[in-house]
Enzyme design. Structure first.
Site, short mmCIF file in Angstrom:
data_model
loop_
_atom_site.label_atom_id
_atom_site.label_comp_id
_atom_site.label_asym_id
_atom_site.label_seq_id
_atom_site.Cartn_x
_atom_site.Cartn_y
_atom_site.Cartn_z
N CYS A 115 0.81 -1.22 0.00
CA CYS A 115 0.00 0.00 0.00
C CYS A 115 0.84 1.27 0.00
CB CYS A 115 -0.94 0.00 1.20
SG CYS A 115 -2.00 -1.46 1.25
N HIS A 252 -2.77 6.86 2.42
CA HIS A 252 -3.33 5.64 1.86
C HIS A 252 -4.71 5.43 2.48
CE1 HIS A 252 -4.30 1.54 1.15
NE2 HIS A 252 -3.92 1.11 2.33
N ASN A 282 -10.41 -0.14 0.15
CA ASN A 282 -8.95 -0.13 0.21
C ASN A 282 -8.42 -0.69 -1.10
OD1 ASN A 282 -6.24 -0.78 0.62
ND2 ASN A 282 -6.53 -1.40 2.74
#
Length: 330
Positions: A115, A252, A282
């Site tokens: 990520c 993120h 996500n």
């Protein structure tokens, strides 16, 4: 200041058409809409089709960038793709993108920092351009996490979605984008977030998952909320800036509640946080670009704004950076 000579000059994004809503998840596992929103802030995600893969999403994001960019991409010198869900172990996704567009005499490489991949890739592109080795680099972040998500695991299957974003980085000495950066890694935290590959053991312990993602959300949450505010303070000190000088915080988009906690500890008003988590979930390394483009499309983000980008994830690792937005948007 790090003497950067690179500018972020264009953006493009793409998400698949298929939506996975919280109501859809209610029919799949023991969960419900209100519980998901309360704990994650997520309402829906986009999922790639059976025959749609990360390279396809990346190609569509580049097409979007090309349509919105006043210049040409025929003179790019390198493609860097950040992904954890490449179509193949090899060839790289970057090579697939190069082949599709027919670019010649360029470098192509994939980068995997989970990520944190987008900010890592931007850091690498800035370094290559500032050093004088290259003048124009295309950075792409693309993920099809739905293909490695265990949809019987109610704690994790609610989180992940698919998407891609592209940023163009060009040589620019007068108005560069990159101001300063921080990085840190805690490899001991690998056991809290992983996906098995050729090995199925870690430090003598047998790993689970059979190629699907395994996450100890509580431990990852604790690590992020503890370390990221410290990194933000370090960034501000290096840049000799105050938090009030930051126009937008773009972390993120892992979990909206996590972002709220980070903002509280870092004294950043939540209204200054740009996210993509509510409607895309996500999306790992793609989440920051999706958040940026959402702000562009809604005429929130403008050229010259000061951004604090922060990618963090499996490793455990992070890269944070302060940049000046260089895209002429409106």
């Amino acid at each position: 200041m790090n003497g950067s000579k690179a500018r972020i000059s264009a953006i493009g994004t793409y998400v698949p058409e298929k939506r996975l809503t919280n109501k859809d998840l209610e029919r799949m596992v023991d969960t419900f809409d209100e519980w998901i929103i309360q704990r994650t802030g997520m309402r829906e995600r986009r999922l790639a089709s059976e025959h749609e893969f990360t390279s396809d999403l990346c190609i569509q994001a580049v097409k979007d960038l090309k349509n919105r960019y006043a210049g040409t991409l025929d003179d790019i010198e390198m493609v860097i793709v950040s992904t954890t869900t490449a179509d193949y172990s090899f060839p790289s996704t970057a090579c697939q993108v190069q082949e599709y567009f027919g670019w010649t005499d360029i470098g192509a490489v994939d980068l995997n920092a989970t990520c944190a991949g987008l900010t890592y890739a931007l850091h690498v592109a800035n370094g290559l351009i500032t050093s004088g080795l290259h003048r124009k680099i295309l950075v792409i972040a693309g993920e099809t996490l739905s293909k490695v998500t265990d949809y019987t695991d109610r704690s994790s299957c609610i989180l992940f979605g698919d998407g891609a974003g592209a940023l163009l980085i060009e040589r620019e000495e007068q108005t560069p984008s990159f101001i300063t950066f921080v990085q840190s890694t805690n490899g001991d935290g690998a056991r809290h977030l992983y996906r098995t590959g050729l090995r199925n053991d870690l430090k003598g312990e047998q790993l689970k998952g059979n190629g699907k993602m395994i996450q100890n959300g509580r431990e990852v949450y604790k690590w992020a909320v503890r370390t990221i505010p410290e990194g933000i303070q370090k960034l501000l000190k290096q840049a000799e800036m105050q938090i009030e000088q930051i126009d937008w915080f773009v972390p993120h988009s892992a979990n909206l509640r996590m972002i709220e906690s980070i903002c509280e500890k870092a004294a950043i008003p939540i209204e200054k946080a740009l996210t993509s988590v509510e409607w895309f979930g996500n999306t790992s390394s793609a989440s920051i670009v999706l958040a940026l483009d959402n702000a562009v499309q809604n005429k929130i983000l403008k050229e010259g704004d000061i951004l604090l980008l922060y990618g963090f994830g499996g490793g455990l690792t992070y890269t944070g950076m302060i940049v000046k937005w260089g895209v002429k948007t409106f």
